[in-house]
Write a protein that holds these residues in place. Structure first.
Motif: not given
Length: 704
Positions: A320, A357-363, A351, A120, A365, A21
């Motif tokens: 994102a 929010i995706q776990t890697d904070r790149r985008d 959140d 998380k 959902l 990740l």
């Protein structure tokens, strides 16, 4: 009582949430900084080998270079028991951490009322994406007083652990199996202040960005501006290098394109007025979801991924980055939106109930219903900006064009007098028309802009002259003063046009001087060049346009030559590219011009002179043939021009050569004279044109 440190975690979790990740140094450091923010830190220092590779790789072997990365903060820290209860629990809910206060999950932290960034509880594994050893030293809790060997001491209880990636992977994935971190030498000691230091060691093959790049990357990830929050970056390989403080992530905004989304729910437009039909947020299932911040166009096209698009933050940390909120192609202003749209939006509800929010904070959902409603809102804003930004984009490109070409000054220098005001206005109007129609990258290119400005200056006198002529024709009574002004403008137009031609020709001559000695420059290429630009031979010659008489003579002479000599000859427009043309046949000043050009340094041989003699004899007989009376009416004779550096002709052919030169049927020039003569004539014209222009300006300034 000594705390037994242990962690229950599967190898798959470490692999998926750490190694896979977080594979970039900047992302790992950002996660550790976010943890410091959540811990109420006011100051964070990142010490790293800036711009360095953390390990080397050769022959399939990875070698650590002995570097370390440290992230030091002055937050609330952790006691040994807190280290076990919170830090060593993977996936725990950060907002329910009792150290932050009884209501920290919603109201904010105890000291600074900060909303927790992390939720998380997996960011602690991020460093395993770039290294194999994580050392955590933290001091927290209440101030402790204790006796140690008869001495009183006070401070904050310290926890100190060392986690090794290889040891974690060696642990069996059984339900009751736990990983036991190593205990550091400072564990259970007292520290004079609270805070946490995380040290990363034994690295994978990764590179730390240069300090200025890392500063910009960190600034982009955090949308936080607060007097109680500072991040410093220090190069730990440079003893005296001053730290760099991470500032705000700023991108210059194009004027009149900015929309501001305010906390009261209104949207402020570029003109300073509220957008009555737009809202800073949207309703979903009866609940208002506010969005604050701004969106606009950047002054410059995207120069890197960091500035591309709109940055969306949740609790001050990037969630994102999107350029069009997934809008499909085909909307108004799409090209500009995808190249210039920027912004900073804050949506802390991303959140709150559901973590979108995706776990890697790149985008985000986006498939979720709430996220989809956010997407619809964003697409509507994108549409608005795409529409309202068309005119500012054109104006910005025009301003850039005018600045790149120093247009106003160059036009003023070309037409400086009061009498030339009309020409000056036309030149500026033409230039601005070009500036509105070209693309922004073209407006940044000096070569493109200079050419268009030169063309504007050249065309302006002609357009002014045309308007004056129309006015004179339409006017019933044209005074003599208007006629004088008309003639002066005509003179300026003439000098401008021929001056531009002379300048362009000088550039061609300079280019030819460079190319003539090239290995791939053959006689055929030179002959083609002479046919297109006969003024290289004689500055007074012009390219031959469509000329039926010359075309007819060419065809007839080709046939005649083959009948007389038994050899074909190629003159007609070089139609066979595989065959070298014999010579260039042109028409200038009522004469047929036979142009024979050789490569620089060439020595004319007897065989080549014999061929020239055959050309001469055949052309002479052709024109004197009684059946060719019409050709004699069109052309009064012929002349041969030979461009060749050396004449190595011997015997009778040398006598023939001398005869041709003596009777004026042939001229010989070498390459040095060939180029210098033409260049001198054109330069003389430019000098004379400038002299006359200066005299004209002086005369107009002083009056009649």
């Amino acid at each position: 009582m000594t705390v037994e440190y242990s962690m229950r975690i599967s190898r798959l979790t470490v692999d998926k949430l750490g190694v896979k990740l977080y594979d970039r140094v900047s992302a790992v450091i950002a996660e550790l900084i976010a943890n410091a923010y959540d811990a109420d830190a006011e100051h964070v220092t990142v010490e790293a080998p800036m711009g360095q590779a953390l390990a080397s790789r050769a022959g399939g072997e990875l070698t650590d270079k002995g570097f370390e990365i440290k992230v030091v903060d002055d937050g609330i820290g952790m006691t040994p028991q807190e280290m076990q209860d919170f830090y060593l629990v993977v996936g725990g809910e950060r907002r329910e951490d009792p150290r932050r206060g009884p209501t920290s999950g919603r109201s904010g932290s105890r000291q600074h009322q900060r909303k927790v960034m992390g939720r998380k509880g997996v960011g602690k594994l991020a460093p395993f994406g770039i290294c194999k050893v994580i050392e955590v030293r933290s001091a927290g809790g209440e101030l402790v007083m204790r006796e140690d060997r008869g001495r009183s001491e006070q401070g904050y209880l310290t926890s100190h652990i060392v986690m090794n990636y290889k040891d974690i992977l060696a642990v069996d994935d059984e339900p009751d199996t736990r990983y036991l971190p190593g205990r550091g030498e400072d564990d259970e000691s007292l520290s004079p202040a609270t805070g946490t230091t995380i040290t990363l060691l034994d690295f994978n093959f990764r590179r730390v960005p240069a300090v200025d790049v890392l500063s910009r990357q960190i600034a982009q990830r955090f949308g936080i501006q607060s007097p109680s929050w500072q991040i410093d970056l220090a190069d730990n390989t440079q003893a005296n290098a001053p730290p760099v403080t991470v500032g705000r992530f700023d991108v210059q905004v194009m004027p009149n394109t900015r929309l501001n989304f305010r906390e009261d729910g209104t949207v402020l437009g570029p003109d300073g007025n509220d957008y009555a039909d737009a809202q800073a947020g949207f309703e979903h299932e009866g609940t208002l979801h506010p969005v604050t911040g701004w969106m606009a166009y950047s002054r410059q096209p995207y120069r890197d991924d960091l500035m591309a698009g709109v940055r969306i933050y949740c609790r001050g940390k990037i969630a994102a980055q999107t350029s069009v909120f997934n809008r499909k192609a085909g909307f108004t202003g799409e090209h500009n939106v995808r190249s210039y749209l920027i912004g900073e939006l804050h949506a802390d509800w991303l959140d709150e109930e559901e973590d979108l929010i995706q776990t890697d904070r790149r985008d985000i959902l986006w498939s979720d219903d709430l996220a989809s409603a956010f997407q619809d809102w964003g697409q509507d804003i994108v549409r608005r900006i795409g529409t309202l930004s068309r005119d500012p984009m054109r104006k910005a490109t025009l301003d850039l064009f005018l600045e790149t070409g120093n247009v106003e000054q160059r036009v003023r220098d070309s037409f400086p007098t009061e009498e030339q005001q009309g020409i000056r206005a036309h030149a500026l109007d033409i230039a601005k028309t070009f500036g509105r129609t070209i693309s922004r990258p073209e407006a940044e290119e000096e070569g493109v802009v200079d050419a268009l400005v030169d063309l504007s200056i050249t065309l302006a006198p002609h357009i002014t002259l045309d308007e004056m002529m129309r006015s004179a024709v339409e006017s019933a009574d044209t005074p003599i003063t208007a006629l004088g002004e008309f003639l002066r403008t005509a003179r300026i137009a003439e000098l401008s046009s021929f001056g531009r031609i002379a300048e362009d020709r000088l550039k061609v001559i300079e280019r030819l001087d460079v190319l003539k000695d090239g290995d791939h420059t053959d006689e055929a290429s030179l002959q083609r060049l002479i046919e297109e630009a006969p003024w290289l031979i004689n500055p007074e010659w012009a390219p031959v346009t469509a000329n039926q008489s010359l075309s007819t003579l060419r065809r007839e002479f080709e046939t005649y030559y083959e009948e007389q000599t038994g050899q074909p000859i190629q003159l007609l427009n070089f139609q066979d590219p595989a065959r070298r043309p014999d010579f260039v046949l042109s028409s200038q000043e009522g004469l047929l011009q036979i142009l024979e050009i050789k490569r620089p340094g060439h020595r004319l041989s007897n065989d080549e002179m014999a061929r020239i003699r055959t050309y001469h004899e055949c052309m002479d007989a052709f024109l004197n043939d009684p059946s060719h009376e019409l050709f004699r009416q069109w052309f009064r004779g012929f002349h041969i021009t030979l461009v060749c550096d050396h004449l190595a002709v011997e015997g009778p052919l040398h006598d023939t050569l001398e005869l041709y030169l003596a009777n004026g049927r042939m001229s010989h020039i070498d390459w040095a004279v060939f180029l210098a003569r033409t260049q001198e004539v054109h330069q003389d014209f430019l000098d004379e044109a400038e002299r006359q222009r200066t005299n004209t300006v002086r005369t107009e300034a002083n009056g009649p």
